[in-house]
Scaffold this motif. Sequence first.
Motif, PDB file in Angstrom:
ATOM      1  N   LEU A 100       0.830  -1.198   0.000  1.00 38.49           N
ATOM      2  CA  LEU A 100       0.000   0.000   0.000  1.00 38.49           C
ATOM      3  C   LEU A 100       0.870   1.256   0.000  1.00 38.49           C
ATOM      4  O   LEU A 100       0.598   2.234  -0.698  1.00 38.49           O
ATOM      5  N   ASN A 101       1.957   1.224   0.756  1.00 47.46           N
ATOM      6  CA  ASN A 101       2.874   2.360   0.775  1.00 47.46           C
ATOM      7  C   ASN A 101       3.604   2.515  -0.559  1.00 47.46           C
ATOM      8  O   ASN A 101       3.826   3.641  -1.029  1.00 47.46           O
ATOM      9  N   LEU A 102       3.988   1.401  -1.171  1.00 44.28           N
ATOM     10  CA  LEU A 102       4.627   1.467  -2.490  1.00 44.28           C
ATOM     11  C   LEU A 102       3.675   2.071  -3.518  1.00 44.28           C
ATOM     12  O   LEU A 102       4.067   2.904  -4.339  1.00 44.28           O
ATOM     13  N   TRP A 103       2.422   1.656  -3.454  1.00 49.11           N
ATOM     14  CA  TRP A 103       1.409   2.192  -4.374  1.00 49.11           C
ATOM     15  C   TRP A 103       1.222   3.693  -4.170  1.00 49.11           C
ATOM     16  O   TRP A 103       1.193   4.462  -5.133  1.00 49.11           O
ATOM     17  N   ALA A 104       1.089   4.134  -2.900  1.00 44.78           N
ATOM     18  CA  ALA A 104       0.868   5.557  -2.628  1.00 44.78           C
ATOM     19  C   ALA A 104       2.049   6.387  -3.127  1.00 44.78           C
ATOM     20  O   ALA A 104       1.874   7.462  -3.699  1.00 44.78           O
ATOM     21  N   HIS A 105       3.257   5.877  -2.929  1.00 46.91           N
ATOM     22  CA  HIS A 105       4.452   6.594  -3.390  1.00 46.91           C
ATOM     23  C   HIS A 105       4.484   6.646  -4.918  1.00 46.91           C
ATOM     24  O   HIS A 105       4.838   7.671  -5.508  1.00 46.91           O
ATOM     25  N   ARG A 106       4.078   5.555  -5.550  1.00 46.30           N
ATOM     26  CA  ARG A 106       4.146   5.470  -7.008  1.00 46.30           C
ATOM     27  C   ARG A 106       3.100   6.353  -7.675  1.00 46.30           C
ATOM     28  O   ARG A 106       3.360   6.996  -8.693  1.00 46.30           O
ATOM     29  N   MET A 107       1.893   6.399  -7.102  1.00 50.82           N
ATOM     30  CA  MET A 107       0.781   7.082  -7.751  1.00 50.82           C
ATOM     31  C   MET A 107       0.837   8.600  -7.606  1.00 50.82           C
ATOM     32  O   MET A 107       0.392   9.326  -8.475  1.00 50.82           O
ATOM     33  N   GLY A 108       1.339   9.101  -6.487  1.00 54.42           N
ATOM     34  CA  GLY A 108       1.458  10.540  -6.322  1.00 54.42           C
ATOM     35  C   GLY A 108       0.118  11.240  -6.219  1.00 54.42           C
ATOM     36  O   GLY A 108      -0.855  10.722  -5.693  1.00 54.42           O
TER      37      GLY A 108
END
Length: 277
Positions: free
Chosen positions: A192-200
């Motif tokens: 979930l953290n990787l996704w949030a960082h990736r999506m911006g």
Amino acid sequence: MPAQTTNLFLLEDLEDVGRTSELAKSDLDALDAVAAWIKTYVIKPHKDLGCAGPVCPFVPESLERKILWLAPVRIADRDVPAVVKLMSGYKRQLLDTRPTDGDDAGYKVIVVVFTDLSADRAQGVFDEVLQQLAVPSYVEDGILFGPFYEGHEGTAIYNSSFRPFQSPVPFLFVRHGVVSDWKFFLDDEEWLNLWAHRMGSPVPKHLLRNYVACRGAWGATNPRYDRLLRAVQPRHTTNAVATPHGGSAGDAFHLVIPSMPGLRDSGKPTTKTLAKD
């Protein structure tokens, strides 16, 4: 116009003898089985899904654009590093195959069908491969791999008794990550953290559109919300505060607003509450 590829097959290519003549019968049978499953199940609504629409809303868009391909592979006695290398090659092929920009690029999918892999071995092989490949591929290139096989215990987002990831032949899909993937990561804080960082910055607007539906489906006290808010709040509060007026991220601050249990947001004040000096 769809991209021209040599080892990738559109679903309609399977009916073209000229395209499939060099395939072994077992490989063609496996591709046919997956293609039929996609057409009769994946792109159709299902009474047990828990929400309206097809089982996978992503796939109909890919099929319409003619950018979903099947790729038959045999791994026989290949070890895990060899399969990791194989899948890395398909990741690169997805990135390099036209279209490489524009809206269509985000809907590209390669379904890598393991035609000689038994269902009872699939989970072990896929788990070991993705342990090495999944995180770096997403962090570096925004690419996701999805395992499907008979006996897969993964459940639907809106119905925990429905298992949509069971395919007639084992395969791994390769596609670009999209904003709506957050729903798949709610039980894994790292992802979930990787996704949030990736999506911006697109994240908060998308969450607002989905929050009400998910709140009703999961219940307001579901711990998934804590994970979701931890993933997106600090980063996007910073962006919202720091950037609109020309500030920098270093000048940003977090704003914590406690709420009283059971009380909803109040309306704006009707009288002044601060006296003037």
